[in-house]
Motif scaffolding. Sequence first.
Motif, PDB file in Angstrom:
ATOM      1  N   ASP A  86       0.845  -1.196   0.000  1.00  0.00           N
ATOM      2  CA  ASP A  86       0.000   0.000   0.000  1.00  0.00           C
ATOM      3  C   ASP A  86       0.878   1.242   0.000  1.00  0.00           C
ATOM      4  N   VAL A  87       0.316   2.326  -0.498  1.00  0.00           N
ATOM      5  CA  VAL A  87       0.962   3.644  -0.481  1.00  0.00           C
ATOM      6  C   VAL A  87      -0.102   4.666  -0.112  1.00  0.00           C
ATOM      7  N   THR A  88       0.358   5.878   0.228  1.00  0.00           N
ATOM      8  CA  THR A  88      -0.559   6.983   0.507  1.00  0.00           C
ATOM      9  C   THR A  88      -0.179   8.171  -0.364  1.00  0.00           C
ATOM     10  N   ASN A  89      -1.180   8.753  -1.019  1.00  0.00           N
ATOM     11  CA  ASN A  89      -0.957   9.941  -1.850  1.00  0.00           C
ATOM     12  C   ASN A  89      -2.203  10.808  -1.821  1.00  0.00           C
ATOM     13  N   ASP A  90      -2.014  12.116  -1.710  1.00  0.00           N
ATOM     14  CA  ASP A  90      -3.124  13.075  -1.660  1.00  0.00           C
ATOM     15  C   ASP A  90      -4.133  12.741  -0.565  1.00  0.00           C
ATOM     16  N   GLY A  91      -3.665  12.097   0.499  1.00  0.00           N
ATOM     17  CA  GLY A  91      -4.551  11.743   1.602  1.00  0.00           C
ATOM     18  C   GLY A  91      -5.308  10.445   1.411  1.00  0.00           C
ATOM     19  N   PHE A  92      -5.104   9.766   0.272  1.00  0.00           N
ATOM     20  CA  PHE A  92      -5.768   8.493   0.008  1.00  0.00           C
ATOM     21  C   PHE A  92      -4.810   7.338   0.283  1.00  0.00           C
ATOM     22  N   ARG A  93      -5.277   6.360   1.026  1.00  0.00           N
ATOM     23  CA  ARG A  93      -4.499   5.138   1.196  1.00  0.00           C
ATOM     24  C   ARG A  93      -4.916   4.172   0.090  1.00  0.00           C
ATOM     25  N   LEU A  94      -3.934   3.711  -0.653  1.00  0.00           N
ATOM     26  CA  LEU A  94      -4.176   2.917  -1.853  1.00  0.00           C
ATOM     27  C   LEU A  94      -3.564   1.536  -1.685  1.00  0.00           C
ATOM     28  N   TYR A  95      -4.225   0.527  -2.238  1.00  0.00           N
ATOM     29  CA  TYR A  95      -3.810  -0.855  -2.010  1.00  0.00           C
ATOM     30  C   TYR A  95      -3.493  -1.570  -3.328  1.00  0.00           C
ATOM     31  N   VAL A 152     -10.393  11.000 -13.164  1.00  0.00           N
ATOM     32  CA  VAL A 152     -10.139  10.989 -14.600  1.00  0.00           C
ATOM     33  C   VAL A 152      -8.696  11.423 -14.899  1.00  0.00           C
ATOM     34  N   CYS A 153      -7.758  10.691 -14.389  1.00  0.00           N
ATOM     35  CA  CYS A 153      -6.308  10.859 -14.641  1.00  0.00           C
ATOM     36  C   CYS A 153      -5.654  11.905 -13.750  1.00  0.00           C
ATOM     37  N   LYS A 154      -6.207  13.111 -13.677  1.00  0.00           N
ATOM     38  CA  LYS A 154      -5.532  14.197 -12.970  1.00  0.00           C
ATOM     39  C   LYS A 154      -5.523  13.910 -11.469  1.00  0.00           C
ATOM     40  N   GLY A 155      -4.339  13.860 -10.878  1.00  0.00           N
ATOM     41  CA  GLY A 155      -4.204  13.467  -9.478  1.00  0.00           C
ATOM     42  C   GLY A 155      -3.847  12.001  -9.378  1.00  0.00           C
ATOM     43  N   GLU A 156      -4.456  11.180 -10.214  1.00  0.00           N
ATOM     44  CA  GLU A 156      -4.136   9.763 -10.232  1.00  0.00           C
ATOM     45  C   GLU A 156      -2.741   9.529 -10.797  1.00  0.00           C
ATOM     46  N   ASP A 157      -2.231  10.479 -11.581  1.00  0.00           N
ATOM     47  CA  ASP A 157      -0.851  10.351 -12.045  1.00  0.00           C
ATOM     48  C   ASP A 157       0.116  10.387 -10.867  1.00  0.00           C
ATOM     49  N   GLY A 158      -0.217  11.184  -9.846  1.00  0.00           N
ATOM     50  CA  GLY A 158       0.602  11.210  -8.633  1.00  0.00           C
ATOM     51  C   GLY A 158       0.530   9.905  -7.858  1.00  0.00           C
ATOM     52  N   ASP A 159      -0.623   9.236  -7.926  1.00  0.00           N
ATOM     53  CA  ASP A 159      -0.755   7.925  -7.282  1.00  0.00           C
ATOM     54  C   ASP A 159       0.198   6.924  -7.927  1.00  0.00           C
TER      55      ASP A 159
END
Length: 325
Positions: A86-95, A152-159
């Motif tokens: 898992d990682v965290t980006n823009d305050g979202f914890r992602l798995y 829709v991509c923007k911000g998700e590129d940082g993920d």
Amino acid sequence: MIYTHLMSVLLIIILIILFLLISGVVFSFFYCRNIAKGVYNDMLVRTSPDKWGRECSAPENEEHLEMWNRGCNWARLNKDRMTEVDVTNDGFRLYGEYYDFGFDKAAIIIPGRSESLMYSYYFAIPYHKAGCNVLVIDIRSHGNSEGKYNYVCKGEDGDILAWADLLHDRFGMDTIILHGICIGAGTCVLLTARDDCPDFIKAIVSEGGYISFPETFRRHMNQIHKPVFPVMQMVMHELKKHTGTDVYKSRPIDFIDKVRVPFLFLCGKKDQSSLPKCSQMLFDRCGSKDKEIVWFEEGAHSHLRIADEEAYDNTIREFIQRRFG
């Protein structure tokens, strides 16, 4: 007297017409706004915890279900190679799940809208064959990852950048290949066009990329028999209000000239979402000096591999081997 009476009648008629026109405009506005909110919530908002979960998104589609089953079988056969990450980006914890086969290269599979990491198993197979470790991920607001809205991509590129950093820093991967499908392909473009894109992201493989979200969204509106204007503009307004994404300023076609890494375009001649002419536009505009476009005669949008697995897998393997051994 008669003249005054006629003028009064004419004025009343004009007022009635204006009233009807204004009423029609107001009715149309609220009618279209309700449609737009319904479309936005249906397509781009995770309205319940079960929506966009780790389950087949289209079990009624035989091809889609077959892709799902083949991918899940691959994951079962390789479960001893898997590490949950898992990682965290823009305050979202992602798995995600990392499949380590002991190779010195890794691929990140970035799925499109409404798909979890389990969908990506199917696209992990050709990379496993090509000598790559594989990271499959739940994009924000999908699967087990946090979030409510599709950006829709923007911000998700940082993920994706955060995931690439994890592969590099924790697992020692110096050669990372991005495989993007549909919106995931657009995310790859936005990331590799950034000034801070690290040099260990070495290549992109794109399937079903689009020139802009409004352009492909317009065709979707026609397919579901919804009025395009002004509903589409209202949906884009809702998207910007809730996520900050301005889809008119984050069009892949406007950024792809900044991409410098090797780029493989996988395109379907029968793709009705990412039209062949749009795929050709992306290829022509791409700034990479090392780019290829491969056309598949059969296969619906995001279904190119199931239409010809051998050709699909060989194309990816040859692309990787020619550049990275």
